[in-house]
Design an enzyme around this catalytic site. Structure first.
Site, PDB file in Angstrom:
ATOM      1  N   GLU A 283       0.859  -1.187   0.000  1.00 23.38           N
ATOM      2  CA  GLU A 283       0.000   0.000   0.000  1.00 23.38           C
ATOM      3  C   GLU A 283       0.891   1.232   0.000  1.00 23.38           C
ATOM      4  O   GLU A 283       1.891   1.282   0.728  1.00 23.38           O
ATOM      5  CB  GLU A 283      -0.912   0.017   1.231  1.00 23.38           C
ATOM      6  CG  GLU A 283      -1.717   1.303   1.391  1.00 23.38           C
ATOM      7  CD  GLU A 283      -2.528   1.329   2.692  1.00 23.38           C
ATOM      8  OE1 GLU A 283      -2.890   0.230   3.186  1.00 23.38           O
ATOM      9  OE2 GLU A 283      -2.767   2.432   3.232  1.00 23.38           O
TER      10      GLU A 283
ATOM     11  N   GLU B 174      -2.081  12.030   2.502  1.00 25.84           N
ATOM     12  CA  GLU B 174      -2.901  11.599   3.638  1.00 25.84           C
ATOM     13  C   GLU B 174      -2.715  12.560   4.806  1.00 25.84           C
ATOM     14  O   GLU B 174      -1.615  13.076   5.042  1.00 25.84           O
ATOM     15  CB  GLU B 174      -2.528  10.173   4.052  1.00 25.84           C
ATOM     16  CG  GLU B 174      -3.480   9.551   5.062  1.00 25.84           C
ATOM     17  CD  GLU B 174      -3.181   8.083   5.310  1.00 25.84           C
ATOM     18  OE1 GLU B 174      -4.098   7.328   5.674  1.00 25.84           O
ATOM     19  OE2 GLU B 174      -2.006   7.683   5.149  1.00 25.84           O
TER      20      GLU B 174
END
Length: 667
Positions: A144, A149
């Site tokens: 991932e 973010e």
């Protein structure tokens, strides 16, 4: 044409067919654009996720129809893509979460360069957790990559990698961000390896500077991520030819003992905004956000998100574009197609240059959908072909080489699918390929000289008499070479037979569509085969179906050619020079899946409508005499070759061409 010129031409065939396709790009960048997601077509590349939030957030993900009708997504007047959340509805903390959107790419992508241009990202709002990230199909084993973010009042982007086992990175790599964790594997829990960017790379400060660009370069050795403010975007990006060597220092340079090629497999891209959940809710009290329950930060987050809808008006994404680049893939398809055209064009030029080879103007047949004329008789009778006008003038043999395809050539439509409904005319196709021309020397028949044109075609000298039509069956013409079906001859203009050849790899059972033609009678002659039929200029009768090979061969006494439908082709003006008969395909040049180069012009493809079964036995070939006494010879089929390279002209084939042409020139 001189021998030296011919040798150069043959050499060009080898070069054009053997050269490996290369990247057709003149810029200094090694990356080629493969996809661009933007504007009205942005959502063509995404699907909507409407399940429960995997991060346990206080959110309700909308499907596409609801998102569109409620204004959660739209394309702005400037062409950017807006994706927001519900900022009008006050909710119950015990009920469903706030409406939002999560979209995931329809495809998975491999290593490359990925660039996102953001006009706006969700602002620095308590309770929010926006992210632009990628993940493999099997988490955490396929990895991932969290590109953008942040949570709550975030103002600095956090880049995080997750994978399985142990995956350690070096903190000594040159980067502008700060690495707070160097272990990407699950052995460190769910933290992953983390690099935090500088303030202003996320949230409200990012939006105040009119947004910017994030670029991720993903290779088997490392992952690098850059951030560029709007005023600092590299020129190579704005020009569409990104050059990572000129990007400068990345925000994150993720490299170490970890094998990225093994730990990070194909990824899909995800864009979403959730609320609270494991991370945003877990650190809600540490982010300067209002805490209603000090003993439960997650519940405090939920209470705030449910009761303060207006706080989330700025929690939206506005995306100018997402572009995907990969090394050398942007023009590879065009390069291969260009190479194929070059190879076939050179082959045509070489054959055109063969001395002392004549060709007769040949009409091009446009099919399917000609009229079918059959006898109105009980099922015991067979279809009867409608004879063409037997009066044909004999034209002198023209010394004109078969031309390459020109705008005058009418392309035949593609043949119908084998799944067509009953009653439709199915059109089968046979392609004659460039072959070894070792049969150039003339051959003799009982009544007339047959000159080898190439590819198994023959030509009868102009002295041959005009062939009259014959509707009665004639004896089949057995063959002495490899199994080749003898087809009825047809004459055009000067009485020259138009031979029909077939590749040994003709499909074993290709069933023609039924047009209501009666079935053959049991009283039919044992070996029926229509004789040659002469025609007027402009009308080309279709050939009898080409038999296909069978494992058992043709039983003794059986006919190698079954009774077929008669197909009448509407009149069409004859070209002024020899025009190619081409197989039903978008263009006159084709590269077959069996790695052969199809040649146009007199090496013709023919279409027919019938059941096809070919004898696999070896029988002797004899000329067939017509009613007028003219003989129609069956020339030995030239061997079809498959070169060592998958799409190249074989060296042995080239040697055969040179030897054959040399013999013709000396003669």
């Amino acid at each position: 044409m001189s021998s030296s010129s011919f040798v150069w031409t043959v050499g060009s065939i080898a070069l054009s067919s053997l050269i490996t396709p290369t990247i057709a790009d003149g810029s200094g960048s090694r990356y080629q654009l493969t996809e661009a997601w933007q504007g009205e077509k942005f959502l063509d590349h995404f699907k909507f996720f409407s399940g429960s939030d995997p991060t346990n957030g206080f959110v309700t993900y909308a499907n596409q129809s609801y998102a569109e009708s409620s204004g959660l997504i739209e394309v702005t007047e400037s062409g950017s893509f807006y994706m927001g959340v519900d900022y009008k509805t006050k909710l119950s903390p015990n009920g469903p979460g706030r409406d939002s959107v999560r979209i995931e790419s329809k495809e998975y992508y491999d290593e490359g360069l990925y660039i996102i241009d953001l006009q706006h990202m969700p602002g620095s709002v308590c309770g929010t957790w926006p992210a632009f990230w990628s993940v493999g199909p099997n988490w955490p084993y396929d990895g991932e990559i969290d590109i953008i973010e942040g949570v709550n009042k975030h103002e600095a982007n956090e880049i995080v990698l997750h994978t399985s086992g142990s995956c350690s990175l070096s903190s000594e790599n040159d980067m502008s961000g700060t690495m707070s964790s160097s272990e990407c594997g699950e052995s460190s829990g769910t933290i992953g390896c983390v690099v935090k960017g500088q303030t202003g790379t996320s949230g409200a400060p990012f939006n105040e500077k009119n947004g910017g660009v994030y670029a991720m370069e993903w290779t088997s050795s490392f992952v690098k991520i850059w951030y560029f403010a709007r005023s600092e975007i590299p020129q190579s990006i704005t020009e569409g030819n990104p050059d990572t060597t000129a990007f400068g220092t990345p925000m994150a340079h993720l490299q170490g003992t970890c094998d990225f090629g093994e730990r990070f497999k194909s990824q899909k891209f995800i864009l979403d905004t959730t609320f609270c959940g494991d991370w945003a809710g877990g650190v809600f009290g540490d982010s300067g956000c209002p805490v209603s329950d000090p003993s439960n930060p997650i519940q405090s987050c939920v209470n705030y998100v449910a009761e303060n809808p207006a706080a989330f008006k700025e929690a939206y994404w506005e995306i100018n574009y997402i572009k995907l680049f990969q090394t050398g893939t942007g023009h590879s398809t065009a390069s291969i197609a260009s190479q194929a055209e070059t190879a076939t064009a050179v082959v045509s030029k070489t054959v055109d240059s063969v001395p002392s080879v004549t060709s007769t103007p040949i009409l091009e047949t446009t099919a399917p959908a000609p009229e079918t004329v059959s006898a109105e008789a009980p099922a015991t009778s067979s279809a009867v072909p409608e004879p063409a006008n037997p009066q044909t003038s004999v034209a002198g043999a023209e010394t004109t080489a078969a031309p390459a395809p020109s705008p005058e050539t009418t392309a035949a439509p593609a043949s119908p699918s084998s799944d067509d409904s009953e009653g439709a005319d199915a059109v089968s196709e046979t392609t004659i390929y460039v072959t070894e021309t070792t049969t150039i020397c003339g051959a003799s028949t009982q009544k007339g000289t047959i000159q080898t044109i190439g590819g198994g075609e023959t030509e009868v000298s102009p002295a041959s008499s005009t062939v009259e039509s014959a509707a009665t069956p004639a004896a089949p013409t057995p063959t002495s070479q490899e199994p080749v079906a003898s087809l009825p001859g047809t004459t055009v203009n000067d009485g020259t037979p138009v031979p029909t050849d077939v590749s040994p790899e003709t499909p074993a059972e290709e069933t023609a569509g039924e047009s209501g033609a009666p079935t053959p009678s049991a009283e039919q002659p044992e070996k029926p085969q229509p004789a040659a039929t002469s025609i007027e200029t402009g009308i080309v009768p279709p050939p009898v179906s080409n038999p296909a090979p069978t494992e058992q061969g043709t039983p003794e006494g059986a006919s190698p050619v079954d009774a077929t439908e008669s197909r009448h082709v509407p009149d069409e003006p004859a070209p002024t020079s020899a025009a190619p008969i081409r197989s039903p395909s978008p263009s006159s040049w084709t590269i077959s899946s069996s790695s052969r180069v199809a040649l146009s012009s007199s090496f013709a493809s023919t279409t027919s409508s019938a059941s096809r079964t070919t004898s696999a036995t070896k029988e002797a070939t004899a000329p067939t005499e017509t009613d007028s006494g003219a003989s129609t010879g069956t020339n030995p089929e030239s061997p079809v070759f498959t070169a060592g390279a998958s799409k190249s002209v074989g060296i042995s084939g080239l040697a055969g061409i040179v030897c054959g042409i040399a013999m013709a020139m000396l003669a």
